[in-house]
Design an enzyme around this catalytic site. Sequence first.
Site, mmCIF file in Angstrom:
data_model
loop_
_atom_site.group_PDB
_atom_site.id
_atom_site.type_symbol
_atom_site.label_atom_id
_atom_site.label_comp_id
_atom_site.label_asym_id
_atom_site.label_seq_id
_atom_site.Cartn_x
_atom_site.Cartn_y
_atom_site.Cartn_z
ATOM 1 N N TYR A 87 0.713 -1.054 0.151
ATOM 2 C CA TYR A 87 -0.094 0.050 0.028
ATOM 3 C C TYR A 87 1.008 1.326 0.073
ATOM 4 C CZ TYR A 87 -4.284 2.723 0.722
ATOM 5 O OH TYR A 87 -5.243 3.577 0.984
ATOM 6 N N LYS A 147 -2.792 8.734 2.732
ATOM 7 C CA LYS A 147 -4.084 8.489 3.442
ATOM 8 C C LYS A 147 -3.991 9.095 4.856
ATOM 9 C CE LYS A 147 -7.049 6.305 0.514
ATOM 10 N NZ LYS A 147 -7.844 7.415 -0.075
HETATM 11 N N1 LIG Z 1 -11.425 -0.224 -2.830
HETATM 12 C C1 LIG Z 1 -10.900 -0.141 -1.471
HETATM 13 O O1 LIG Z 1 -10.397 -1.517 -0.976
HETATM 14 C C2 LIG Z 1 -10.799 1.172 -0.803
HETATM 15 C C3 LIG Z 1 -10.478 0.826 0.570
HETATM 16 C C4 LIG Z 1 -10.472 2.086 1.558
HETATM 17 C C5 LIG Z 1 -10.446 3.242 0.767
HETATM 18 N N2 LIG Z 1 -10.856 3.497 -0.439
HETATM 19 C C6 LIG Z 1 -10.929 4.781 -1.072
HETATM 20 O O2 LIG Z 1 -12.140 4.934 -1.742
HETATM 21 C C7 LIG Z 1 -11.927 5.824 -2.605
HETATM 22 C C8 LIG Z 1 -12.813 5.505 -4.080
HETATM 23 O O3 LIG Z 1 -11.964 4.400 -4.676
HETATM 24 P P1 LIG Z 1 -12.486 2.914 -5.054
HETATM 25 O O4 LIG Z 1 -11.775 1.833 -4.538
HETATM 26 O O5 LIG Z 1 -14.137 3.042 -5.191
HETATM 27 O O6 LIG Z 1 -11.891 3.091 -6.611
HETATM 28 P P2 LIG Z 1 -12.366 3.816 -8.020
HETATM 29 O O7 LIG Z 1 -11.244 3.413 -9.043
HETATM 30 O O8 LIG Z 1 -13.781 3.142 -8.364
HETATM 31 O O9 LIG Z 1 -12.479 5.297 -7.784
HETATM 32 C C9 LIG Z 1 -11.372 5.878 -7.638
HETATM 33 C C10 LIG Z 1 -11.741 7.384 -8.320
HETATM 34 O O10 LIG Z 1 -10.782 8.357 -8.193
HETATM 35 C C11 LIG Z 1 -10.796 9.381 -9.417
HETATM 36 N N3 LIG Z 1 -9.551 10.135 -9.641
HETATM 37 C C12 LIG Z 1 -8.385 9.357 -9.445
HETATM 38 N N4 LIG Z 1 -7.681 10.651 -9.837
HETATM 39 C C13 LIG Z 1 -8.196 11.717 -10.259
HETATM 40 C C14 LIG Z 1 -8.102 13.093 -10.383
HETATM 41 N N5 LIG Z 1 -7.128 13.443 -10.746
HETATM 42 N N6 LIG Z 1 -9.248 13.946 -10.322
HETATM 43 C C15 LIG Z 1 -10.488 13.591 -10.188
HETATM 44 N N7 LIG Z 1 -10.581 12.168 -9.880
HETATM 45 C C16 LIG Z 1 -9.687 11.306 -9.746
HETATM 46 C C17 LIG Z 1 -11.011 8.167 -10.582
HETATM 47 O O11 LIG Z 1 -11.507 8.573 -11.545
HETATM 48 C C18 LIG Z 1 -12.078 7.296 -9.959
HETATM 49 O O12 LIG Z 1 -13.361 7.683 -10.051
HETATM 50 C C19 LIG Z 1 -10.584 6.227 -2.757
HETATM 51 O O13 LIG Z 1 -10.204 7.268 -1.887
HETATM 52 C C20 LIG Z 1 -9.880 4.837 -2.124
HETATM 53 O O14 LIG Z 1 -8.543 5.107 -1.806
HETATM 54 C C21 LIG Z 1 -10.770 2.267 -1.512
#
Ligand SMILES: NC(=O)c1ccc[n+]([C@@H]2O[C@H](COP(=O)([O-])OP(=O)(O)OC[C@H]3O[C@@H](n4cnc5c(N)ncnc54)[C@H](O)[C@@H]3O)[C@@H](O)[C@H]2O)c1
Length: 276
Positions: A176, A183
Amino acid sequence: MIKLETMLETEVKSSSAYASILAGKKVLISGVANKRSIAWAIAQMLYEAGAEVAFSYQGDRLKETVLELTQDMKSPLLVDCDVTKDDMISSAFQSVSDRFNGKLDIFVHCLAFAPKETLQGGYISTEREHFAIAQDISAYSLTAMARAARPLMNNAGGGSIITLTYLGAERVVPNYNMMGIAKASLEAGVRYLAQDLGQENIRVNGISAGPIKTLAARGIADLNTMMNRHAEISPLRRNVELEEVAGTALFLASPLSSGITGEVIHVDCGYSIMAM
Ligand SMILES: NC(=O)c1ccc[n+]([C@@H]2O[C@H](COP(=O)([O-])OP(=O)(O)OC[C@H]3O[C@@H](n4cnc5c(N)ncnc54)[C@H](O)[C@@H]3O)[C@@H](O)[C@H]2O)c1
């Protein structure tokens, strides 16, 4: 569509009154990339609870997907917003202001990015440029967008800002790496923003979700091992569902959480309490 009413009836065994808990509330949701996105699960839950929703997405390549996903919603506003660009952030919030008569009640920050090279091997090899990109998109964007949301939330008499984070901010999760550092910065940002905005009745909270197979998560080397271990060790002996993260977002968006700000809530089937 996730049926909030059904979920509440079966899971919470409560009145369906919650199904309109966000009636009339105006929401901006960032970060929908596809139907597996956490942002999409949250959008559906908040919409089912009666909110009016607007979406910001990253670039034209995602517009079609967001259009298609939202086709059954009542003409939601869709705005292009690459969060690395200040002018795009201001024009996105201007569009939101135009659509919602200068008001915004809820903003969901659900986006992150770190260059692929930083999500494998050791954190020690992270390059300066990659470090800056990850911090800019994954942590600074919350500050920039909270600042843009502030006047609209002031006009609404207050608001709720919700961001998504992960345990890698607090503890070492192999691979990570750089995202954990970003984060940690995001979570500190939640606390400082909560302090800055609290007197304006704007709350800022984070949801620390367990691992979910989304597009962004697939960028982390060995995601399957991480998920298997999570399911094996966590007290609930499983991985978290998108709906459970969305349900917590609904709670944080609603007046049920009116006394909570500057907090990070773990929605991870209890994984974070375990030492072994
Ligand atoms: N999936 C997991 O296991 C998990 C766990 C904890 C937290 N998260 C967090 O949840 C959030 C959403 O991620 P997800 O897992 O749904 O994946 P996802 O890929 O569906 O979403 C990530 C989003 O970030 C956007 N993004 C990236 N760079 C960008 C930019 N320059 N401008 C605007 N948008 C941008 C992408 O377009 C995408 O829509 C993130 O913050 C991620 O770190 C995810």
